[in-house]
Design an enzyme around this catalytic site. Structure first.
Site, PDB file in Angstrom:
ATOM      1  N   THR A 240       0.801  -1.347  -0.002  1.00 52.54           N
ATOM      2  CA  THR A 240       0.042   0.130   0.043  1.00 52.54           C
ATOM      3  C   THR A 240       0.693   1.257  -0.035  1.00 52.54           C
ATOM      4  OG1 THR A 240      -1.859   1.128   0.931  1.00 52.54           O
ATOM      5  CG2 THR A 240      -0.080   0.221   2.521  1.00 52.54           C
ATOM      6  N   GLN A 262      -0.951   4.492   7.160  1.00 60.29           N
ATOM      7  CA  GLN A 262      -0.553   3.502   6.084  1.00 60.29           C
ATOM      8  C   GLN A 262       0.674   2.765   6.274  1.00 60.29           C
ATOM      9  OE1 GLN A 262      -3.636   4.040   4.686  1.00 60.29           O
ATOM     10  NE2 GLN A 262      -2.339   2.930   2.919  1.00 60.29           N
ATOM     11  N   HIS A 265       0.223  -0.956   7.863  1.00 56.72           N
ATOM     12  CA  HIS A 265      -0.250  -1.823   7.033  1.00 56.72           C
ATOM     13  C   HIS A 265       1.108  -3.125   7.121  1.00 56.72           C
ATOM     14  CE1 HIS A 265      -4.202  -1.221   5.592  1.00 56.72           C
ATOM     15  NE2 HIS A 265      -3.833  -0.170   5.185  1.00 56.72           N
ATOM     16  N   GLU A 332      -1.312   5.141  -5.159  1.00 56.97           N
ATOM     17  CA  GLU A 332      -2.580   4.506  -4.589  1.00 56.97           C
ATOM     18  C   GLU A 332      -3.531   5.296  -3.904  1.00 56.97           C
ATOM     19  OE1 GLU A 332      -3.965   0.560  -2.143  1.00 56.97           O
ATOM     20  OE2 GLU A 332      -1.788   1.405  -1.691  1.00 56.97           O
ATOM     21  N   HIS A 333      -3.110   5.965  -3.109  1.00 53.72           N
ATOM     22  CA  HIS A 333      -3.899   7.184  -2.255  1.00 53.72           C
ATOM     23  C   HIS A 333      -3.058   8.378  -2.288  1.00 53.72           C
ATOM     24  CE1 HIS A 333      -4.467   3.217  -0.062  1.00 53.72           C
ATOM     25  NE2 HIS A 333      -5.473   3.461  -0.358  1.00 53.72           N
ATOM     26  N   ASP A 366     -10.731   4.093   3.494  1.00 55.74           N
ATOM     27  CA  ASP A 366     -10.549   2.883   3.863  1.00 55.74           C
ATOM     28  C   ASP A 366     -11.870   2.165   4.224  1.00 55.74           C
ATOM     29  OD1 ASP A 366      -7.977   2.503   2.991  1.00 55.74           O
ATOM     30  OD2 ASP A 366      -7.083   2.916   5.056  1.00 55.74           O
ATOM     31  N   GLU A 420      -5.353  -5.212 -47.445  1.00 56.47           N
ATOM     32  CA  GLU A 420      -4.552  -6.009 -46.042  1.00 56.47           C
ATOM     33  C   GLU A 420      -4.405  -7.492 -46.597  1.00 56.47           C
ATOM     34  OE1 GLU A 420      -6.974  -5.879 -42.323  1.00 56.47           O
ATOM     35  OE2 GLU A 420      -6.624  -3.730 -42.046  1.00 56.47           O
TER      36      GLU A 420
END
Length: 441
Positions: A240, A262, A265, A332-333, A366, A420
């Site tokens: 995280t 954080q 974690h 992420e945050h 969260d 093509e």
């Protein structure tokens, strides 16, 4: 306790050169891949027996059955602390409000008279959700995975979480209670790579799933990579991260507490402050000391995370330069704690979720903001989104053309097919008109 990176003065480099200057945890999924391969193959060949053996090896408990009895979910909910139940119910309510608005409607585009393309959205048929159970227990992750899947209309939802020796081989009771609140009654005591393999291959007790979502450790990420192509995944989630872009208006008490939130974690968790204020940087460093001393998980998580190479205070010349840094980092945050946070947030390009101002900390997201906390890590926010209803939907185009509508564009199709060197493509058009392409009108 936390290092500094000074990017003031010289012009910031572009692209990868700037990303290389920023802190990031070592998280080698490729190296872990070969270690999970035999685990996944064992589950493929031996099914439930392999899951039971791995539970004994990794979790220290010998299971009688991998499937959690329905009564265990009922009992866990009955025994749940009323305050925790109320908090989970409110988290579910808010998540449903947000995710219900993400539903996609069928839409038809009339391309030409007689020719239309309709896009319909179809949910994945069966999804396996994963809720970690290692250093911490995450009933909130049950909510963040289950709610968008349910709101997308997924008919078959199963959940796996590691067996716990202290609870007789069942997943943590709070996980089970969250499942009961959500109406998820298919639950398995399986953790890490074994859980992903169970959903990917299926076993005697667990039918295979089309998709697996949910956060986890490096072994979960490696197993997701192993099964890429066989099943859909949300992301290879890494440790995280929080990045805070702040100026001299930010409260150092808030900033320090959010960095620590954080860091608790995981020892690999990243806590990054980007600021143009040396005074704020000094104040935050000073504030970290007493707050860390007063918290839990100090030696095994918080201190290693803050002292690790993945965490730092990054000094920049101004908010414009700070924006370039946080966009290169792709957190992420991302918290914005500046004088005009909304204006700054509007300019952010890369972030999993953005938290604006002093009263929207990551902790809110969260649990109870209504947003989803399953978010891209490791810089993946530059190309990926967090988990949502859209994650569980597939867009399918339905093409409906009349003879006249096809005739109008037939010559273009034949021309492109021949360009093509795929003449049979053109022949499939010509065959419908007696092998003579109609002239354009």
């Amino acid at each position: 306790m936390i290092s500094r990176i000074d990017l003031r003065g010289d012009a910031l480099p572009e692209g990868p050169a700037l990303r290389d200057l920023l802190p990031r945890a070592d998280f080698d999924v490729q190296a872990a891949l070969e270690k999970v391969r035999p685990i996944c193959e064992a589950v493929h060949h031996r099914g439930d027996a392999a899951l039971i053996d791995f539970a004994e090896k990794f979790d220290g408990v010998r299971l009688e059955s991998v499937r959690v009895p329905a009564q265990a979910l009922t009992d866990a909910l009955a025994a749940l602390d009323p305050a925790v139940r109320a908090a989970l119910e409110e988290s579910i309510r808010r998540a449903r409000l947000v995710h219900r608005e993400q539903r996609r409607d069928t839409h038809t585009t009339q391309v030409v008279p007689g020719g239309s393309v309709t896009e319909k959205w179809v949910p994945v048929e069966r999804v396996g959700l994963y809720a970690p159970g290692g250093r911490s227990v995450y009933p909130s992750s049950v909510i963040m995975n289950a709610v968008p899947a349910q709101e997308a209309g997924v008919e078959s939802i199963a959940l796996a979480s590691p067996p716990q020796a202290e609870f007789g081989g069942l997943p943590h009771p709070t996980i089970l209670a969250a499942c009961a609140l959500l109406g998820v009654d298919e639950v398995y005591a399986a953790g890490g790579a074994t859980a992903v393999a169970m959903f990917a291959y299926g076993t005697e007790s667990c039918p295979p799933a089309n998709m697996v979502t949910g956060p986890g450790n490096i072994w979960v990420a490696a197993a997701k990579r192993f099964f890429t192509g066989r099943i859909g995944i949300d992301a290879e989630a890494g440790p995280t991260e929080i990045a805070i872009l702040a100026d001299d208006t930010a409260d150092p008490v808030h900033v320090a507490s959010d960095l620590i939130s954080q860091a608790e974690h995981d020892p690999l968790a990243a806590a990054v402050l980007v600021t143009d204020s040396v005074e704020l940087a000094d104040a935050v460093e000073k504030e970290l000391e007493p707050q860390v001393a007063a918290t839990k998980h100090v030696e095994d998580r918080v201190v290693p995370a803050l002292k690790g190479r993945q965490s730092a205070i990054v000094l920049v010349d101004g908010i414009d330069e700070g924006l370039r840094v946080v966009d290169a980092y792709g957190a992420e945050h991302l918290e914005i704690q500046t004088a005009r946070p909304q204006e700054v947030a509007d300019r952010v390009k890369n972030a999993g979720a953005i938290f604006i101002g002093p009263w929207a900390p990551v902790s809110l997201g969260d649990y109870a903001a209504g947003s989803n906390h399953v978010l891209p890590t490791g810089g993946c926010a530059c190309h990926s989104s967090g988990l949502s209803v859209q994650s569980f939907l597939r867009g399918i185009h339905i093409v409906d053309y009349t003879k006249d509508a096809l005739a109008e564009v037939a010559h273009h199709v034949v021309t492109l097919a021949e360009a093509e060197d795929l003449p049979a493509h053109g022949a499939a058009i010509k065959a419908r008109f007696g092998w003579k392409v109609p002239e354009s009108k």
